[in-house]
Design a protein around this motif. Structure first.
Motif, short mmCIF file in Angstrom:
data_model
loop_
_atom_site.label_atom_id
_atom_site.label_comp_id
_atom_site.label_asym_id
_atom_site.label_seq_id
_atom_site.Cartn_x
_atom_site.Cartn_y
_atom_site.Cartn_z
N LEU A 14 33.87 41.13 42.42
CA LEU A 14 33.80 41.11 44.15
C LEU A 14 35.17 39.85 44.08
CD1 LEU A 14 30.76 41.32 46.35
CD2 LEU A 14 32.69 42.89 45.52
N TYR A 15 35.21 38.29 43.07
CA TYR A 15 35.71 37.67 43.57
C TYR A 15 37.41 37.52 42.66
CZ TYR A 15 33.29 37.10 47.78
OH TYR A 15 32.02 38.25 48.93
N PRO A 16 37.99 36.93 42.43
CA PRO A 16 38.49 36.48 41.73
C PRO A 16 38.31 35.05 40.87
CG PRO A 16 40.54 36.76 43.42
CD PRO A 16 38.96 36.84 43.96
N GLU A 17 38.30 34.66 40.05
CA GLU A 17 38.24 33.50 39.44
C GLU A 17 39.19 32.97 39.20
OE1 GLU A 17 36.41 32.11 35.10
OE2 GLU A 17 35.26 34.31 35.46
N PHE A 18 38.87 31.57 40.11
CA PHE A 18 39.89 30.12 39.25
C PHE A 18 39.80 29.72 38.18
CE2 PHE A 18 41.82 26.29 40.88
CZ PHE A 18 42.48 26.12 41.21
N GLN A 19 41.19 29.47 37.70
CA GLN A 19 41.78 29.33 36.45
C GLN A 19 42.09 28.09 36.25
OE1 GLN A 19 40.14 30.34 33.26
NE2 GLN A 19 39.17 31.60 34.51
N GLY A 20 43.07 27.46 37.40
CA GLY A 20 43.54 26.92 37.18
C GLY A 20 44.75 26.23 38.69
N GLU A 21 45.89 25.55 38.59
CA GLU A 21 46.94 25.99 39.62
C GLU A 21 47.42 26.85 39.81
OE1 GLU A 21 50.56 23.58 40.84
OE2 GLU A 21 49.34 22.36 39.33
N ASN A 22 47.47 27.92 40.46
CA ASN A 22 47.79 28.83 41.07
C ASN A 22 47.47 30.46 40.10
OD1 ASN A 22 49.14 28.15 42.94
ND2 ASN A 22 51.13 27.00 41.97
N ASP A 23 46.45 29.94 39.34
CA ASP A 23 45.75 30.90 37.71
C ASP A 23 44.78 31.23 38.19
OD1 ASP A 23 45.90 31.73 35.78
OD2 ASP A 23 45.23 30.82 34.20
N TYR A 24 44.98 32.49 38.64
CA TYR A 24 42.41 33.62 38.80
C TYR A 24 43.13 34.30 37.90
CZ TYR A 24 43.60 30.69 43.30
OH TYR A 24 43.67 30.30 44.09
N LYS A 25 41.66 34.71 37.33
CA LYS A 25 41.32 35.94 36.62
C LYS A 25 40.66 36.95 37.08
CE LYS A 25 38.41 35.87 32.06
NZ LYS A 25 37.43 35.28 31.51
N SER A 26 41.15 37.98 36.90
CA SER A 26 40.81 38.75 38.12
C SER A 26 39.41 39.68 37.34
CB SER A 26 42.14 39.92 38.04
OG SER A 26 42.00 41.01 37.04
N PRO A 27 38.84 40.15 38.75
CA PRO A 27 37.44 40.82 38.53
C PRO A 27 37.28 41.47 37.08
CG PRO A 27 38.12 40.70 41.03
CD PRO A 27 39.54 40.04 40.04
N LYS A 28 38.43 42.57 36.61
CA LYS A 28 38.45 42.66 35.78
C LYS A 28 38.69 42.95 34.67
CE LYS A 28 43.40 44.57 35.80
NZ LYS A 28 44.21 44.57 34.92
N ASP A 29 39.00 41.59 34.54
CA ASP A 29 39.15 41.21 33.33
C ASP A 29 37.35 39.43 33.05
OD1 ASP A 29 41.10 41.54 32.76
OD2 ASP A 29 42.96 39.75 34.20
#
Length: 76
Positions: free
Chosen positions: A36-51
């Motif tokens: 459901l949610y993107p995972e926060f990876q750091g400043e302005n960087d997210y991992k999409s649910p599909k990844d």
């Protein structure tokens, strides 16, 4: 609570333990949030649910959910 209600109402016709095992695995692995949610990876960087889930994990989850759905459809 889930097991108690299923044992009371469905135990004769459904494998309650296998359904509970799928639900517990989905909950413990955090799949619901990953889907459901993107995972926060750091400043302005997210991992999409599909990844956030591998193809193997997705295949196993689909297989398990299909088993649960088939058990429920057989009751209807």
């Amino acid at each position: 609570m889930f097991l108690r209600l299923c044992k009371k109402n469905l135990a004769i016709s459904v494998n309650v333990k296998s359904i509970a095992a799928v639900i517990i695995r989905v909950e413990k692995t955090g799949y619901r949030s990953k889907f459901l949610y993107p995972e926060f990876q750091g400043e302005n960087d997210y991992k999409s649910p599909k990844d956030q889930i591998s193809l193997t994990e997705a295949g196993l989850l689909v297989r398990d959910v299909d088993r649960v759905i088939n058990q429920i459809l057989n009751l209807i």
